[in-house]
Design a protein around this motif. Sequence first.
Motif, PDB file in Angstrom:
ATOM      1  N   UNK A  65      -7.845   2.704   3.525  1.00  0.00           N
ATOM      2  CA  UNK A  65      -9.299   2.836   3.418  1.00  0.00           C
ATOM      3  C   UNK A  65      -9.699   3.383   2.039  1.00  0.00           C
ATOM      4  N   UNK A  66      -8.934   4.384   1.562  1.00  0.00           N
ATOM      5  CA  UNK A  66      -9.226   4.955   0.242  1.00  0.00           C
ATOM      6  C   UNK A  66      -8.989   3.941  -0.866  1.00  0.00           C
ATOM      7  N   UNK A  67      -7.957   3.116  -0.693  1.00  0.00           N
ATOM      8  CA  UNK A  67      -7.694   2.081  -1.695  1.00  0.00           C
ATOM      9  C   UNK A  67      -8.842   1.074  -1.748  1.00  0.00           C
ATOM     10  N   UNK A  68      -9.350   0.676  -0.593  1.00  0.00           N
ATOM     11  CA  UNK A  68     -10.453  -0.276  -0.554  1.00  0.00           C
ATOM     12  C   UNK A  68     -11.736   0.325  -1.121  1.00  0.00           C
ATOM     13  N   UNK A  69     -11.854   1.655  -0.999  1.00  0.00           N
ATOM     14  CA  UNK A  69     -13.072   2.312  -1.479  1.00  0.00           C
ATOM     15  C   UNK A  69     -13.040   2.551  -2.982  1.00  0.00           C
ATOM     16  N   UNK A  70     -11.891   2.990  -3.507  1.00  0.00           N
ATOM     17  CA  UNK A  70     -11.815   3.413  -4.912  1.00  0.00           C
ATOM     18  C   UNK A  70     -10.997   2.467  -5.798  1.00  0.00           C
ATOM     19  N   UNK A  71     -10.283   1.539  -5.177  1.00  0.00           N
ATOM     20  CA  UNK A  71      -9.464   0.581  -5.922  1.00  0.00           C
ATOM     21  C   UNK A  71      -8.441   1.269  -6.821  1.00  0.00           C
ATOM     22  N   UNK A  72      -7.965   2.416  -6.374  1.00  0.00           N
ATOM     23  CA  UNK A  72      -6.903   3.121  -7.090  1.00  0.00           C
ATOM     24  C   UNK A  72      -5.566   2.773  -6.435  1.00  0.00           C
ATOM     25  N   UNK A  73      -4.635   2.258  -7.251  1.00  0.00           N
ATOM     26  CA  UNK A  73      -3.364   1.783  -6.700  1.00  0.00           C
ATOM     27  C   UNK A  73      -2.530   2.906  -6.079  1.00  0.00           C
ATOM     28  N   UNK A  74      -2.769   4.136  -6.494  1.00  0.00           N
ATOM     29  CA  UNK A  74      -2.002   5.258  -5.963  1.00  0.00           C
ATOM     30  C   UNK A  74      -2.196   5.403  -4.458  1.00  0.00           C
ATOM     31  N   UNK A  75      -3.385   5.047  -3.940  1.00  0.00           N
ATOM     32  CA  UNK A  75      -3.643   5.130  -2.502  1.00  0.00           C
ATOM     33  C   UNK A  75      -2.833   4.076  -1.750  1.00  0.00           C
ATOM     34  N   UNK A  76      -2.641   2.930  -2.366  1.00  0.00           N
ATOM     35  CA  UNK A  76      -1.832   1.880  -1.745  1.00  0.00           C
ATOM     36  C   UNK A  76      -0.363   2.306  -1.682  1.00  0.00           C
ATOM     37  N   UNK A  77       0.113   2.931  -2.765  1.00  0.00           N
ATOM     38  CA  UNK A  77       1.491   3.446  -2.756  1.00  0.00           C
ATOM     39  C   UNK A  77       1.662   4.506  -1.668  1.00  0.00           C
ATOM     40  N   UNK A  78       0.668   5.383  -1.569  1.00  0.00           N
ATOM     41  CA  UNK A  78       0.716   6.438  -0.546  1.00  0.00           C
ATOM     42  C   UNK A  78       0.748   5.829   0.855  1.00  0.00           C
ATOM     43  N   UNK A  79      -0.071   4.825   1.084  1.00  0.00           N
ATOM     44  CA  UNK A  79      -0.115   4.169   2.385  1.00  0.00           C
ATOM     45  C   UNK A  79       1.226   3.517   2.715  1.00  0.00           C
ATOM     46  N   UNK A  80       1.833   2.867   1.718  1.00  0.00           N
ATOM     47  CA  UNK A  80       3.143   2.244   1.936  1.00  0.00           C
ATOM     48  C   UNK A  80       4.213   3.263   2.263  1.00  0.00           C
ATOM     49  N   UNK A  81       4.175   4.418   1.575  1.00  0.00           N
ATOM     50  CA  UNK A  81       5.147   5.470   1.841  1.00  0.00           C
ATOM     51  C   UNK A  81       5.008   6.003   3.258  1.00  0.00           C
ATOM     52  N   UNK A  82       3.768   6.259   3.693  1.00  0.00           N
ATOM     53  CA  UNK A  82       3.536   6.777   5.047  1.00  0.00           C
ATOM     54  C   UNK A  82       4.002   5.779   6.106  1.00  0.00           C
ATOM     55  N   UNK A  83       3.743   4.491   5.857  1.00  0.00           N
ATOM     56  CA  UNK A  83       4.160   3.462   6.805  1.00  0.00           C
ATOM     57  C   UNK A  83       5.677   3.376   6.881  1.00  0.00           C
ATOM     58  N   UNK A  84       6.341   3.469   5.727  1.00  0.00           N
ATOM     59  CA  UNK A  84       7.807   3.434   5.694  1.00  0.00           C
ATOM     60  C   UNK A  84       8.396   4.627   6.455  1.00  0.00           C
ATOM     61  N   UNK A  85       7.842   5.809   6.219  1.00  0.00           N
ATOM     62  CA  UNK A  85       8.333   7.009   6.914  1.00  0.00           C
ATOM     63  C   UNK A  85       8.108   6.907   8.416  1.00  0.00           C
ATOM     64  N   UNK A  86       6.990   6.333   8.814  1.00  0.00           N
ATOM     65  CA  UNK A  86       6.717   6.161  10.235  1.00  0.00           C
ATOM     66  C   UNK A  86       7.743   5.242  10.886  1.00  0.00           C
ATOM     67  N   UNK A  87       8.059   4.130  10.214  1.00  0.00           N
ATOM     68  CA  UNK A  87       9.078   3.207  10.741  1.00  0.00           C
ATOM     69  C   UNK A  87      10.436   3.882  10.799  1.00  0.00           C
ATOM     70  N   UNK A  88      10.763   4.668   9.772  1.00  0.00           N
ATOM     71  CA  UNK A  88      12.055   5.349   9.732  1.00  0.00           C
ATOM     72  C   UNK A  88      12.197   6.325  10.900  1.00  0.00           C
ATOM     73  N   UNK A  89      11.192   7.188  11.098  1.00  0.00           N
ATOM     74  CA  UNK A  89      11.295   8.174  12.171  1.00  0.00           C
ATOM     75  C   UNK A  89      11.281   7.518  13.550  1.00  0.00           C
ATOM     76  N   UNK A  90      10.563   6.412  13.692  1.00  0.00           N
ATOM     77  CA  UNK A  90      10.555   5.701  14.961  1.00  0.00           C
ATOM     78  C   UNK A  90      11.935   5.117  15.266  1.00  0.00           C
ATOM     79  N   UNK A  91      12.601   4.606  14.220  1.00  0.00           N
ATOM     80  CA  UNK A  91      13.946   4.031  14.425  1.00  0.00           C
ATOM     81  C   UNK A  91      14.957   5.099  14.808  1.00  0.00           C
ATOM     82  N   UNK A  92      14.719   6.343  14.408  1.00  0.00           N
ATOM     83  CA  UNK A  92      15.650   7.424  14.740  1.00  0.00           C
ATOM     84  C   UNK A  92      15.602   7.791  16.216  1.00  0.00           C
ATOM     85  N   UNK A  93      14.527   7.416  16.903  1.00  0.00           N
ATOM     86  CA  UNK A  93      14.407   7.704  18.327  1.00  0.00           C
ATOM     87  C   UNK A  93      15.310   6.803  19.142  1.00  0.00           C
TER      88      UNK A  93
END
Length: 213
Positions: free
Chosen positions: A185-213
């Motif tokens: 949402x922040x990336x779409x609002x401000x068009x700052x690529x750093x928000x997209x990187x942050x979103x990708x990192x959070x999604x990756x971490x979520x998948x990682x922790x889910x796989x550990x279950x």
Amino acid sequence: MVVVDEESPESMGIGAFVGLYPMQEGQFLSPAEITALPDSMFFSFDELDQIPNHHSAWIKISFANHTERIQARYAVICPDHLELNFFGTDSEGRLSLLARGGYEVHPNRRLIPSLDNLFFIHLEPGEERAYYIHSKIKPGHSYEHYFHLALQGDLFDYIRTELHQSSLQSFLSGILVVFAVVGIILFLSFRERIFLYFSGLMLFLSIYFTSQQ
């Protein structure tokens, strides 16, 4: 035979009480034939160097409850097994499948979704019962791994701990997904690529922790 009494520790190694019957590829024994085998046909840990090469093996271990209360506990075997099938015996000595485990068996196909190779022990006061495990060990691994068994604590304590841990991991994974959505949402609002990187990192971490279950 593993004797459980009032002085038994909550966790103890039980490999010294294990009997091992090796099976060659293509060899088949019915449940009745397995339970009818005398203890003299099983190898003990002291006879480790005498165990012949084999394709799979039956593990036998007996328990006796010398307390005045029901014993509902669990036992674990080391992870160096490709496939494990845990069997209990009834009052007539018949086998029934209790659980599955092993490296090739997905945790979701087990009695309780867990990476641990565990099975449950239920003993009435004064009861003696034999349990059997059919195992295929990883190629090249020492036969000593057949004897890496331990009797652990209360079964219901284990279940409560697993449920608590799974709930906590699910909660944390959910928070990470929310952060990923906020990042988009922040990336779409401000068009700052750093928000997209942050979103990708959070999604990756979520998948990682889910796989550990």
